[in-house]
Design a protein around this motif. Structure first.
Motif, mmCIF file in Angstrom:
data_model
loop_
_atom_site.group_PDB
_atom_site.id
_atom_site.type_symbol
_atom_site.label_atom_id
_atom_site.label_comp_id
_atom_site.label_asym_id
_atom_site.label_seq_id
_atom_site.Cartn_x
_atom_site.Cartn_y
_atom_site.Cartn_z
ATOM 1 N N TYR A 14 1.744 6.151 -6.211
ATOM 2 C CA TYR A 14 0.971 5.444 -5.190
ATOM 3 C C TYR A 14 -0.292 6.215 -4.840
ATOM 4 N N TYR A 15 -0.134 7.513 -4.609
ATOM 5 C CA TYR A 15 -1.297 8.319 -4.233
ATOM 6 C C TYR A 15 -2.262 8.512 -5.409
ATOM 7 N N GLU A 18 -2.799 6.136 -7.919
ATOM 8 C CA GLU A 18 -3.395 4.873 -8.351
ATOM 9 C C GLU A 18 -3.929 4.014 -7.217
ATOM 10 N N HIS A 19 -3.704 4.394 -5.983
ATOM 11 C CA HIS A 19 -4.082 3.517 -4.873
ATOM 12 C C HIS A 19 -5.589 3.285 -4.817
ATOM 13 N N GLU A 20 -6.384 4.307 -4.995
ATOM 14 C CA GLU A 20 -7.837 4.147 -4.923
ATOM 15 C C GLU A 20 -8.376 3.389 -6.138
ATOM 16 N N PRO A 49 -6.217 -0.827 -5.610
ATOM 17 C CA PRO A 49 -5.508 -1.037 -4.341
ATOM 18 C C PRO A 49 -4.697 -2.318 -4.308
ATOM 19 N N PHE A 93 -1.272 -1.297 -6.259
ATOM 20 C CA PHE A 93 -0.526 -0.282 -5.509
ATOM 21 C C PHE A 93 -0.989 -0.317 -4.059
ATOM 22 N N ALA A 94 -0.638 -1.409 -3.381
ATOM 23 C CA ALA A 94 -1.067 -1.582 -1.993
ATOM 24 C C ALA A 94 -0.281 -0.688 -1.044
ATOM 25 N N ASN A 95 0.942 -0.345 -1.403
ATOM 26 C CA ASN A 95 1.776 0.498 -0.550
ATOM 27 C C ASN A 95 2.760 1.262 -1.425
ATOM 28 N N ILE A 96 3.561 2.103 -0.789
ATOM 29 C CA ILE A 96 4.524 2.909 -1.534
ATOM 30 C C ILE A 96 5.627 2.031 -2.124
ATOM 31 N N ASP A 127 5.190 -0.757 -3.663
ATOM 32 C CA ASP A 127 4.716 -1.111 -5.006
ATOM 33 C C ASP A 127 4.921 0.059 -5.968
ATOM 34 N N GLY A 128 4.742 1.277 -5.448
ATOM 35 C CA GLY A 128 4.995 2.445 -6.286
ATOM 36 C C GLY A 128 6.457 2.553 -6.686
#
Length: 272
Positions: A189-190, A192-194, A197, A200-203, A205-206
């Protein structure tokens, strides 16, 4: 002088003993009745028939016969209700180490007791709530009725014995898998989030990506696009294959041990 009559203690003790023996004979008779072959096959017939009726009722072509299908399910629930009551009565035979009331309490909250109760729900709902929306909930109970087959299927019982043999090892392997999934989902998540988004909108999704990747399913709905994310994804795929092989090996080994033990007992019986 007034003479007081007292109950003879020996007689009362004998009476209580006869009462207990009479009830123990009743429990044993009901238990033997439940274990007879014809009773087991009868219940098995209604289990399979009820599941088959629910499956058939979902097809449009079966619309003219839905009343008959639901009637069979209702009859099956009545049979399961009778079975449930008999098993409550015979519970002291199954759990001899407890008193009668405690053995029944233990059965009610056991795995089979809960499944047997679920099978009774349709009968109770249809009887209490005729022509209401609650009747539609009765069909949902038949989904869990499949678990009643475990009691009457030797294959399911064999699987249960195998899982019981390697229970501690499986718990250890599943715990390791859970830790790895949690670590991978949060880290991805951390990473691919940037870059994406939306994916991976939130954890959560991770975590979904970690489960799909760890089990090597790879739906392709969520995947990394950064170089670091792809590297992590490759590592997770390789580790996932290795981790999934551990429970498979444990279960296979337990199966072989159980089969060899069964053959050894059969050979000893033939020798005797």
């Amino acid at each position: 002088m007034e003479i007081k009559h007292r109950a003879h203690p020996t007689i009362s003790a004998r009476g209580r003993k006869r009462f207990v023996i009479h009830h123990e004979k009743l429990y044993l008779a009901v238990h033997r009745y439940l274990t007879t072959r014809w009773f087991r096959y009868t219940v098995l017939f209604f289990i399979v028939g009820a599941i088959f009726s629910v499956i058939c009722s979902s097809f449009e072509s079966s619309a003219p016969y839905r009343l008959q299908l639901y009637s069979f399910c209702y009859l099956a629930s009545f049979v399961f209700t009778v079975e449930y009551v008999l098993r409550i009565i015979a519970a002291p035979v199954q759990y001899r180490q407890y008193r009668a009331w405690r053995s029944r309490f233990r059965y009610l909250f056991s795995f089979y007791g809960l499944i047997d109760f679920v099978a009774v729900i349709p009968f109770l709902i249809i009887y209490l709530y005729r022509e209401t929306i609650f009747v539609h909930l009765a069909v949902l109970a038949y989904i869990l009725m499949i678990f009643k087959l475990i009691r009457y299927s030797r294959s399911f019982q064999l699987i249960g014995r195998v899982l019981q043999m390697v229970k501690d090892e499986l718990i250890t392997a599943c715990t390791a898998c859970g830790i790895l999934l949690g670590f991978s989902g949060i880290l991805m998540y951390y990473i691919e989030h940037e870059a994406q988004p939306e994916a991976f909108a939130n954890i959560g999704d991770g975590f979904w990506w970690a489960v799909v990747t760890f089990t090597t399913v790879g739906y392709g709905d969520v995947y990394p696009v950064t170089a670091l994310g792809r590297l992590l994804s490759g590592v997770i795929c390789m580790v996932g294959i290795a981790m999934i092989a551990i429970p498979t090996g444990l279960i296979s080994s337990a199966f072989m041990s159980l089969i060899q033990e069964k053959k050894r007992k059969e050979e000893e019986e033939h020798k005797n």
